[in-house]
Design an enzyme around this catalytic site. Sequence first.
Site, PDB file in Angstrom:
ATOM      1  CB  ALA A  73      -0.934  -0.001   1.203  1.00 22.96           C
ATOM      2  CB  THR A  74       4.126   2.192   1.469  1.00 19.37           C
ATOM      3  OG1 THR A  74       3.739   2.025   2.833  1.00 19.37           O
ATOM      4  CG2 THR A  74       5.077   3.381   1.363  1.00 19.37           C
ATOM      5  CG  ASN A 153      -3.225   3.676  10.757  1.00 16.44           C
ATOM      6  OD1 ASN A 153      -3.679   4.754  10.384  1.00 16.44           O
ATOM      7  ND2 ASN A 153      -2.041   3.574  11.315  1.00 16.44           N
ATOM      8  CB  CYS A 329       4.405   2.298   9.323  1.00 18.79           C
ATOM      9  SG  CYS A 329       3.557   1.070   8.301  1.00 18.79           S
TER      10      CYS A 329
END
Length: 384
Positions: A73-74, A153, A329
């Site tokens: 996704a990044t 998130n 992250c």
Amino acid sequence: MRLPVYLDHNATTPCDPGVLEAMLPYFAENFGNAASRHHTLGWMAEDAVAEAREEVAQLIGADPAEIIFTSGATEADNLAIKGIFEEHFPGKGHIITAATEHNAVLDTCRHLQQKGARVTVLPVGGDGLVDPAGLEAAIAPDTVLIALMYANNETGVLQPMREISALAQKRGVLLFSDAVQAVGKIPLNVRDTGIDLMAFTAHKMYGPKGVGALYIRRRGQPVSLRAQMDGGGHERKLRSGTLNVPGIVGFGKAAALAAERMEQDALHAAVLRDRLEDALLQLSGTAVNGNREQRLPHVTNISFGGVEGEELLTLLNNNDIALSSGSACSSATTTPSHVLKAMGLDDVLAYASLRFSLGRSNTEEQISYTLRRIDEAVTALRNP
């Protein structure tokens, strides 16, 4: 009871056995390159990728041609935001995002500011929601993109995406959403929602790490953007590089399983989450962070007043409970959550907050164990 009790499914999920089984042949037996068009092994790999693309597209109500596979996704976030900016700049260079976005979005926007982009970072309310009126007021003639995540998130809060997309369409602005936490967890149809671009990934839905996707709308006037990786012209020339065939196959299988099990999984997780949350709120000084109505069914973020969060995490994680205080992250940093800070929490309370994200394998017995351990840990820290 199986330990550790894993309550960090927003960080990653275990690979489903069916996903692993689907992937295995593509490591050693059917090992062909999907771009090799002159022999059987290449054709088999190409067919497997096509089937997975169909499964991933079906999960979100898209056409297979609208799915671009990435490393995660990044990368999809970067491709969407940078690709749109570079396609339209300097004519249009204004991007609107929110203070509670994932760093993959915020850092990308900061990078583009150095390239000439004008970035508006919207505040959120104490419930974590963006104010649509404030969003509309921020739209300017040079606004090219609104980048807002579907589900947060850290808190699980769901943004009002249909209302946001209606505003974007009315003003002729593209809408991009990082939907990593939503896809596979709640029903999500890109056509109904009106999203133009959307990033998501396999490892948040019981698939493998290292493979994600970017949905790019092709209906009506297709969305155009600049590639960020040059090479062999893979993925409609938008993402060059040899395709991760085993990972893509696993992504497809995970998407198919998510479609089958979504309702069952959501109900299972919500029942356990609510039991956990209700019990923890009986402890003095605890509070839920974020809107409790508009959120994912498996997530709760709770502040424990009078307790240092890292100390609480250390006590719990050392006793077989896997938890986090926020995004995986950024878990190596010592700064308080930018999400909770944007929602109005001070540093002390932000540090004292934990995220609980549940999944398929969690049980009533595990919740009982977790509640017992948290009660012991909080008591010990408040009464040293």
